[in-house]
Motif scaffolding. Structure first.
Motif, mmCIF file in Angstrom:
data_model
loop_
_atom_site.group_PDB
_atom_site.id
_atom_site.type_symbol
_atom_site.label_atom_id
_atom_site.label_comp_id
_atom_site.label_asym_id
_atom_site.label_seq_id
_atom_site.Cartn_x
_atom_site.Cartn_y
_atom_site.Cartn_z
ATOM 1 N N ARG A 270 0.829 -1.211 0.000
ATOM 2 C CA ARG A 270 0.000 0.000 0.000
ATOM 3 C C ARG A 270 0.861 1.257 0.000
ATOM 4 N NH1 ARG A 270 -2.847 -2.516 4.037
ATOM 5 N NH2 ARG A 270 -4.645 -3.549 3.150
ATOM 6 N N SER A 271 1.936 1.248 0.791
ATOM 7 C CA SER A 271 2.787 2.446 0.837
ATOM 8 C C SER A 271 3.432 2.697 -0.517
ATOM 9 C CB SER A 271 3.842 2.322 1.934
ATOM 10 O OG SER A 271 4.866 1.430 1.572
ATOM 11 N N ARG A 272 3.846 1.660 -1.193
ATOM 12 C CA ARG A 272 4.451 1.822 -2.528
ATOM 13 C C ARG A 272 3.415 2.303 -3.537
ATOM 14 N NH1 ARG A 272 8.937 -0.497 -4.532
ATOM 15 N NH2 ARG A 272 8.444 1.037 -6.100
ATOM 16 N N LEU A 273 2.206 1.737 -3.461
ATOM 17 C CA LEU A 273 1.141 2.182 -4.366
ATOM 18 C C LEU A 273 0.825 3.660 -4.118
ATOM 19 C CD1 LEU A 273 -1.233 -0.917 -4.210
ATOM 20 C CD2 LEU A 273 0.285 -0.277 -6.100
ATOM 21 N N GLY A 274 0.840 4.064 -2.844
ATOM 22 C CA GLY A 274 0.596 5.457 -2.485
ATOM 23 C C GLY A 274 1.668 6.403 -3.000
ATOM 24 N N GLN A 275 2.852 5.854 -3.276
ATOM 25 C CA GLN A 275 3.947 6.654 -3.836
ATOM 26 C C GLN A 275 3.930 6.636 -5.361
ATOM 27 O OE1 GLN A 275 7.354 4.740 -2.125
ATOM 28 N NE2 GLN A 275 6.843 5.366 -0.054
ATOM 29 N N GLY A 276 2.907 6.008 -5.937
ATOM 30 C CA GLY A 276 2.758 5.996 -7.386
ATOM 31 C C GLY A 276 3.319 4.776 -8.095
ATOM 32 N N ALA A 277 3.803 3.787 -7.357
ATOM 33 C CA ALA A 277 4.334 2.577 -7.992
ATOM 34 C C ALA A 277 3.193 1.744 -8.569
ATOM 35 C CB ALA A 277 5.105 1.734 -6.974
ATOM 36 N N SER A 278 3.489 1.019 -9.616
ATOM 37 C CA SER A 278 2.522 0.041 -10.126
ATOM 38 C C SER A 278 2.493 -1.132 -9.156
ATOM 39 C CB SER A 278 2.951 -0.454 -11.510
ATOM 40 O OG SER A 278 4.126 -1.249 -11.401
ATOM 41 N N LEU A 279 1.473 -1.957 -9.239
ATOM 42 C CA LEU A 279 1.391 -3.120 -8.367
ATOM 43 C C LEU A 279 2.600 -4.028 -8.577
ATOM 44 C CD1 LEU A 279 -0.105 -4.688 -6.221
ATOM 45 C CD2 LEU A 279 -1.514 -5.706 -8.027
ATOM 46 N N TYR A 280 2.975 -4.258 -9.814
ATOM 47 C CA TYR A 280 4.147 -5.093 -10.096
ATOM 48 C C TYR A 280 5.408 -4.488 -9.473
ATOM 49 C CZ TYR A 280 7.775 -7.601 -12.645
ATOM 50 O OH TYR A 280 8.883 -8.346 -12.959
ATOM 51 N N ALA A 281 5.598 -3.192 -9.616
ATOM 52 C CA ALA A 281 6.777 -2.531 -9.042
ATOM 53 C C ALA A 281 6.766 -2.612 -7.518
ATOM 54 C CB ALA A 281 6.851 -1.080 -9.499
ATOM 55 N N ALA A 282 5.578 -2.592 -6.909
ATOM 56 C CA ALA A 282 5.474 -2.665 -5.453
ATOM 57 C C ALA A 282 5.950 -4.006 -4.907
ATOM 58 C CB ALA A 282 4.039 -2.390 -5.017
ATOM 59 N N LEU A 283 6.053 -5.001 -5.761
ATOM 60 C CA LEU A 283 6.518 -6.327 -5.329
ATOM 61 C C LEU A 283 8.031 -6.478 -5.435
ATOM 62 C CD1 LEU A 283 3.824 -8.629 -7.024
ATOM 63 C CD2 LEU A 283 3.693 -7.353 -4.885
ATOM 64 N N SER A 284 8.736 -5.403 -5.754
ATOM 65 C CA SER A 284 10.173 -5.485 -6.028
ATOM 66 C C SER A 284 11.036 -6.025 -4.893
ATOM 67 C CB SER A 284 10.703 -4.126 -6.495
ATOM 68 O OG SER A 284 10.573 -3.170 -5.474
ATOM 69 N N PRO A 285 10.689 -5.875 -3.611
ATOM 70 C CA PRO A 285 11.576 -6.433 -2.585
ATOM 71 C C PRO A 285 11.643 -7.966 -2.589
ATOM 72 C CG PRO A 285 10.167 -4.770 -1.630
ATOM 73 C CD PRO A 285 9.653 -5.046 -3.009
ATOM 74 N N TRP A 286 10.670 -8.606 -3.166
ATOM 75 C CA TRP A 286 10.637 -10.063 -3.159
ATOM 76 C C TRP A 286 11.368 -10.612 -4.380
ATOM 77 C CZ3 TRP A 286 6.462 -7.224 -1.307
ATOM 78 C CH2 TRP A 286 6.161 -7.438 0.048
ATOM 79 N N SER A 287 12.339 -11.473 -4.129
ATOM 80 C CA SER A 287 13.139 -12.049 -5.221
ATOM 81 C C SER A 287 12.291 -12.956 -6.112
ATOM 82 C CB SER A 287 14.326 -12.828 -4.662
ATOM 83 O OG SER A 287 13.883 -13.913 -3.865
ATOM 84 N N THR A 288 11.154 -13.387 -5.615
ATOM 85 C CA THR A 288 10.258 -14.254 -6.392
ATOM 86 C C THR A 288 9.157 -13.447 -7.079
ATOM 87 O OG1 THR A 288 8.923 -14.617 -4.421
ATOM 88 C CG2 THR A 288 10.667 -16.233 -4.867
ATOM 89 N N ARG A 289 9.382 -12.142 -7.261
ATOM 90 C CA ARG A 289 8.343 -11.263 -7.807
ATOM 91 C C ARG A 289 7.742 -11.798 -9.100
ATOM 92 N NH1 ARG A 289 9.280 -5.096 -9.810
ATOM 93 N NH2 ARG A 289 11.100 -6.067 -10.720
ATOM 94 N N ASP A 290 8.559 -12.251 -10.036
ATOM 95 C CA ASP A 290 8.008 -12.718 -11.315
ATOM 96 C C ASP A 290 7.105 -13.931 -11.138
ATOM 97 O OD1 ASP A 290 9.203 -10.642 -12.693
ATOM 98 O OD2 ASP A 290 10.952 -11.822 -13.261
ATOM 99 N N ALA A 291 7.519 -14.879 -10.304
ATOM 100 C CA ALA A 291 6.681 -16.052 -10.042
ATOM 101 C C ALA A 291 5.403 -15.647 -9.309
ATOM 102 C CB ALA A 291 7.455 -17.090 -9.237
ATOM 103 N N ALA A 292 5.531 -14.734 -8.348
ATOM 104 C CA ALA A 292 4.359 -14.254 -7.613
ATOM 105 C C ALA A 292 3.402 -13.519 -8.545
ATOM 106 C CB ALA A 292 4.800 -13.332 -6.471
#
Length: 167
Positions: free
Chosen positions: A98-120
């Motif tokens: 939510r904090s990343r989305l509030g900063q204007g990130a896309s949902l996909y970009a908001a998942l960047s801390p997770w190394s499994t982002r693409d699989a997720a």
């Protein structure tokens, strides 16, 4: 065909993550295999390199469904016990997103801390297209014996809502 996910993980994500429950549930699959007690990213000392978790003297630094990293990551400041609480783990993931989305990130970009982002992300897309089927599953190994199972509570609340709607 619906995506089959353990019922306890569905309940924890719904209870903890609000409108983002499907997103955090999708992260939990590749991160921990939907294991609320999962431990990983082992090291011999804080700040050191990762070593196999079976290494003598190795200590885990990532915990719970979303594998929050406690050595310079999203899990900093939280105890392993807190991060292994299924609902809390899902809530913390949703708060970060939510904090990343509030900063204007896309949902996909908001998942960047997770190394499994693409699989997720791929799993999230499947969930969106096919839906979820909660399936009964035993407590995963390493979860302390019991997942943070609120399935009964969720079912009771849904039934209460149906009864209220029908009256």
């Amino acid at each position: 065909m619906t995506v089959e996910i353990p019922s306890y993980a569905v309940a924890d994500s719904q209870a903890g993550a609000g409108e983002l429950w499907q997103v955090v549930l999708a992260i939990a699959g590749p991160e921990s295999g939907w294991n609320p007690g999962a431990e990983g990213d082992c090291k011999l000392y804080r700040g050191g390199p990762l070593v196999p978790c079976g290494t003598p003297g190795a200590t885990p630094y990532s915990f719970g469904y979303l594998q929050f990293y406690t050595d310079g990551g999203l899990g900093d400041g939280h105890s392993p016990a807190t991060l292994k609480d299924g609902t809390t783990n899902m809530r913390l993931g949703a708060e970060y997103i939510r904090s990343r989305l509030g900063q204007g990130a896309s949902l996909y970009a908001a998942l960047s801390p997770w190394s499994t982002r693409d699989a997720a992300w791929a799993l999230y897309q499947r969930i969106q297209a096919e839906g979820i089927a909660g399936v009964d599953a035993p407590a995963p190994a390493g979860s302390g014996g019991q997942p943070n199972d609120k399935t009964g509570l969720v079912v009771a609340l849904v039934l209460l809502g149906v009864l209220i709607a029908l009256s």
